[in-house]
Design a protein around this motif. Sequence first.
Motif, PDB file in Angstrom:
ATOM      1  N   PHE A 142      18.545   5.936  42.282  1.00 45.45           N
ATOM      2  CA  PHE A 142      17.864   7.269  42.791  1.00 45.45           C
ATOM      3  C   PHE A 142      18.974   8.108  43.575  1.00 45.45           C
ATOM      4  O   PHE A 142      19.281   8.914  43.282  1.00 45.45           O
ATOM      5  N   GLN A 143      19.268   7.280  44.657  1.00 45.38           N
ATOM      6  CA  GLN A 143      20.201   8.055  45.613  1.00 45.38           C
ATOM      7  C   GLN A 143      21.660   8.710  44.912  1.00 45.38           C
ATOM      8  O   GLN A 143      22.048   9.587  45.082  1.00 45.38           O
ATOM      9  N   ARG A 144      22.174   7.769  44.050  1.00 44.27           N
ATOM     10  CA  ARG A 144      23.220   8.342  43.366  1.00 44.27           C
ATOM     11  C   ARG A 144      23.209   9.285  42.256  1.00 44.27           C
ATOM     12  O   ARG A 144      23.616  10.418  42.271  1.00 44.27           O
ATOM     13  N   VAL A 145      22.197   8.984  41.616  1.00 41.86           N
ATOM     14  CA  VAL A 145      21.980   9.965  40.317  1.00 41.86           C
ATOM     15  C   VAL A 145      21.265  11.204  40.642  1.00 41.86           C
ATOM     16  O   VAL A 145      21.914  12.317  40.372  1.00 41.86           O
TER      17      VAL A 145
ATOM     18  N   LEU B 104      22.102  14.909  39.224  1.00 45.88           N
ATOM     19  CA  LEU B 104      22.120  14.936  37.807  1.00 45.88           C
ATOM     20  C   LEU B 104      20.601  14.682  37.284  1.00 45.88           C
ATOM     21  O   LEU B 104      20.718  14.905  35.927  1.00 45.88           O
ATOM     22  N   ALA B 105      19.560  14.456  37.673  1.00 51.70           N
ATOM     23  CA  ALA B 105      18.323  14.463  37.273  1.00 51.70           C
ATOM     24  C   ALA B 105      17.362  14.767  38.049  1.00 51.70           C
ATOM     25  O   ALA B 105      17.439  14.849  39.420  1.00 51.70           O
ATOM     26  N   TYR B 106      16.074  15.189  37.729  1.00 52.97           N
ATOM     27  CA  TYR B 106      15.090  15.454  38.439  1.00 52.97           C
ATOM     28  C   TYR B 106      14.278  14.157  38.719  1.00 52.97           C
ATOM     29  O   TYR B 106      13.870  14.240  39.930  1.00 52.97           O
ATOM     30  N   SER B 107      14.280  13.269  38.195  1.00 47.96           N
ATOM     31  CA  SER B 107      13.762  11.895  38.526  1.00 47.96           C
ATOM     32  C   SER B 107      14.505  10.660  37.825  1.00 47.96           C
ATOM     33  O   SER B 107      15.177  10.974  36.808  1.00 47.96           O
ATOM     34  N   VAL B 108      14.664   9.691  38.535  1.00 51.18           N
ATOM     35  CA  VAL B 108      15.311   8.401  37.955  1.00 51.18           C
ATOM     36  C   VAL B 108      14.355   7.246  38.141  1.00 51.18           C
ATOM     37  O   VAL B 108      13.616   7.287  39.266  1.00 51.18           O
ATOM     38  N   GLY B 109      14.264   6.167  37.231  1.00 51.40           N
ATOM     39  CA  GLY B 109      13.478   5.283  37.498  1.00 51.40           C
ATOM     40  C   GLY B 109      13.882   4.039  36.716  1.00 51.40           C
ATOM     41  O   GLY B 109      14.776   4.016  36.104  1.00 51.40           O
ATOM     42  N   THR B 110      13.081   2.921  36.885  1.00 49.18           N
ATOM     43  CA  THR B 110      13.437   1.926  36.050  1.00 49.18           C
ATOM     44  C   THR B 110      11.951   1.328  35.658  1.00 49.18           C
ATOM     45  O   THR B 110      10.936   1.467  36.180  1.00 49.18           O
ATOM     46  N   LYS B 111      12.011   0.257  34.668  1.00 48.70           N
ATOM     47  CA  LYS B 111      10.865  -0.155  34.027  1.00 48.70           C
ATOM     48  C   LYS B 111      11.025  -1.757  33.533  1.00 48.70           C
ATOM     49  O   LYS B 111      11.822  -1.660  32.638  1.00 48.70           O
ATOM     50  N   ALA B 112      10.300  -2.407  34.064  1.00 49.29           N
ATOM     51  CA  ALA B 112      10.523  -3.824  33.510  1.00 49.29           C
ATOM     52  C   ALA B 112       9.113  -4.013  32.562  1.00 49.29           C
ATOM     53  O   ALA B 112       7.904  -3.818  32.921  1.00 49.29           O
ATOM     54  N   ALA B 113       9.430  -4.484  31.285  1.00 50.07           N
ATOM     55  CA  ALA B 113       8.544  -4.543  30.222  1.00 50.07           C
ATOM     56  C   ALA B 113       8.022  -6.028  29.943  1.00 50.07           C
ATOM     57  O   ALA B 113       8.596  -6.842  30.233  1.00 50.07           O
ATOM     58  N   GLY B 114       6.702  -6.132  29.779  1.00 53.32           N
ATOM     59  CA  GLY B 114       6.240  -7.351  29.649  1.00 53.32           C
ATOM     60  C   GLY B 114       5.264  -7.269  28.155  1.00 53.32           C
ATOM     61  O   GLY B 114       5.764  -6.576  27.287  1.00 53.32           O
TER      62      GLY B 114
ATOM     63  N   PHE C  62      16.075   1.609  32.063  1.00 49.27           N
ATOM     64  CA  PHE C  62      16.303   2.813  32.993  1.00 49.27           C
ATOM     65  C   PHE C  62      15.857   4.231  32.311  1.00 49.27           C
ATOM     66  O   PHE C  62      16.007   4.321  31.170  1.00 49.27           O
ATOM     67  N   SER C  63      15.604   4.997  33.192  1.00 47.77           N
ATOM     68  CA  SER C  63      15.168   6.411  32.667  1.00 47.77           C
ATOM     69  C   SER C  63      15.197   7.550  33.845  1.00 47.77           C
ATOM     70  O   SER C  63      15.581   7.236  35.053  1.00 47.77           O
ATOM     71  N   ALA C  64      15.674   8.541  32.827  1.00 47.69           N
ATOM     72  CA  ALA C  64      15.981   9.827  33.946  1.00 47.69           C
ATOM     73  C   ALA C  64      15.513  11.175  33.056  1.00 47.69           C
ATOM     74  O   ALA C  64      15.424  11.131  32.122  1.00 47.69           O
ATOM     75  N   ALA C  65      14.641  11.972  33.826  1.00 49.56           N
ATOM     76  CA  ALA C  65      14.436  13.321  33.402  1.00 49.56           C
ATOM     77  C   ALA C  65      15.606  14.225  33.854  1.00 49.56           C
ATOM     78  O   ALA C  65      15.890  14.563  35.005  1.00 49.56           O
ATOM     79  N   THR C  66      16.358  14.602  32.847  1.00 41.11           N
ATOM     80  CA  THR C  66      17.775  15.531  33.250  1.00 41.11           C
ATOM     81  C   THR C  66      17.956  16.658  32.014  1.00 41.11           C
ATOM     82  O   THR C  66      17.046  16.673  31.398  1.00 41.11           O
TER      83      THR C  66
ATOM     84  N   GLU D 207      24.138   8.483  31.819  1.00 45.25           N
ATOM     85  CA  GLU D 207      24.417   7.225  31.115  1.00 45.25           C
ATOM     86  C   GLU D 207      25.711   6.372  31.879  1.00 45.25           C
ATOM     87  O   GLU D 207      25.507   5.324  32.085  1.00 45.25           O
ATOM     88  N   GLU D 208      26.615   7.437  32.172  1.00 47.05           N
ATOM     89  CA  GLU D 208      27.666   6.603  32.995  1.00 47.05           C
ATOM     90  C   GLU D 208      27.209   5.992  34.319  1.00 47.05           C
ATOM     91  O   GLU D 208      27.445   4.900  34.545  1.00 47.05           O
ATOM     92  N   CYS D 209      26.332   6.702  34.823  1.00 47.67           N
ATOM     93  CA  CYS D 209      25.906   6.255  36.161  1.00 47.67           C
ATOM     94  C   CYS D 209      24.837   4.918  35.860  1.00 47.67           C
ATOM     95  O   CYS D 209      25.020   3.835  36.711  1.00 47.67           O
ATOM     96  N   PHE D 210      24.492   4.806  35.031  1.00 45.00           N
ATOM     97  CA  PHE D 210      23.515   3.720  34.440  1.00 45.00           C
ATOM     98  C   PHE D 210      24.395   2.528  34.335  1.00 45.00           C
ATOM     99  O   PHE D 210      24.094   1.629  34.765  1.00 45.00           O
ATOM    100  N   ASP D 211      25.410   2.907  33.416  1.00 36.44           N
ATOM    101  CA  ASP D 211      26.300   1.934  32.942  1.00 36.44           C
ATOM    102  C   ASP D 211      26.854   0.997  34.334  1.00 36.44           C
ATOM    103  O   ASP D 211      27.090  -0.124  34.343  1.00 36.44           O
ATOM    104  N   GLU D 212      27.314   2.143  35.257  1.00 43.59           N
ATOM    105  CA  GLU D 212      27.989   1.579  36.301  1.00 43.59           C
ATOM    106  C   GLU D 212      27.056   0.760  37.198  1.00 43.59           C
ATOM    107  O   GLU D 212      27.369  -0.329  37.784  1.00 43.59           O
ATOM    108  N   GLU D 213      25.859   0.940  37.159  1.00 43.95           N
ATOM    109  CA  GLU D 213      24.892   0.461  38.219  1.00 43.95           C
ATOM    110  C   GLU D 213      24.604  -1.005  37.426  1.00 43.95           C
ATOM    111  O   GLU D 213      24.298  -1.991  38.113  1.00 43.95           O
ATOM    112  N   ILE D 214      24.479  -0.940  36.088  1.00 46.80           N
ATOM    113  CA  ILE D 214      24.132  -2.218  35.580  1.00 46.80           C
ATOM    114  C   ILE D 214      25.285  -3.238  35.659  1.00 46.80           C
ATOM    115  O   ILE D 214      24.968  -4.382  36.004  1.00 46.80           O
ATOM    116  N   SER D 215      26.584  -2.744  35.548  1.00 49.28           N
ATOM    117  CA  SER D 215      27.749  -3.523  36.070  1.00 49.28           C
ATOM    118  C   SER D 215      27.875  -4.177  37.332  1.00 49.28           C
ATOM    119  O   SER D 215      28.042  -5.118  37.327  1.00 49.28           O
ATOM    120  N   ARG D 216      27.366  -3.144  38.223  1.00 47.56           N
ATOM    121  CA  ARG D 216      27.350  -3.579  39.464  1.00 47.56           C
ATOM    122  C   ARG D 216      26.438  -4.492  39.915  1.00 47.56           C
ATOM    123  O   ARG D 216      26.543  -5.722  40.357  1.00 47.56           O
TER     124      ARG D 216
END
Length: 95
Positions: free
Chosen positions: A14-17, A23-33, A42-46, A55-64
């Motif tokens: 959230f802090q980064r995106v 880059l976005a109005y909202s940013v979040g994640t969801k774990a599905a069951g 990962f989700s964002a309203a942009t 998407e680049e920020c998401f990819d970098e966060e996943i890699s981190r």
Amino acid sequence: MLNSAENGMNSRLFQRVREDKSLAYSVGTKAAGGFHPGVFAFSAATQADKIADVEECFDEEISRLAAEGLSEEERDLLFSCLERVIQNLEEDRGL
């Protein structure tokens, strides 16, 4: 646990995106069951012209996360939140 750590206004994602890059109005994640256990999204309203940057920020966060996991600060915050949840559940049950 990862969903709790990567969600919310204090999360690194959230802090980064949103806060650092605007880059976005909202940013979040969801774990599905349910039918799709193990899915983590990962989700964002942009705006349409910012999708690639988000998407680049998401990819970098996943890699981190894959390389480093959660930081000590992120783990401490997560465990603090979990302790409060447990305490609230115990109070609600009168335990």
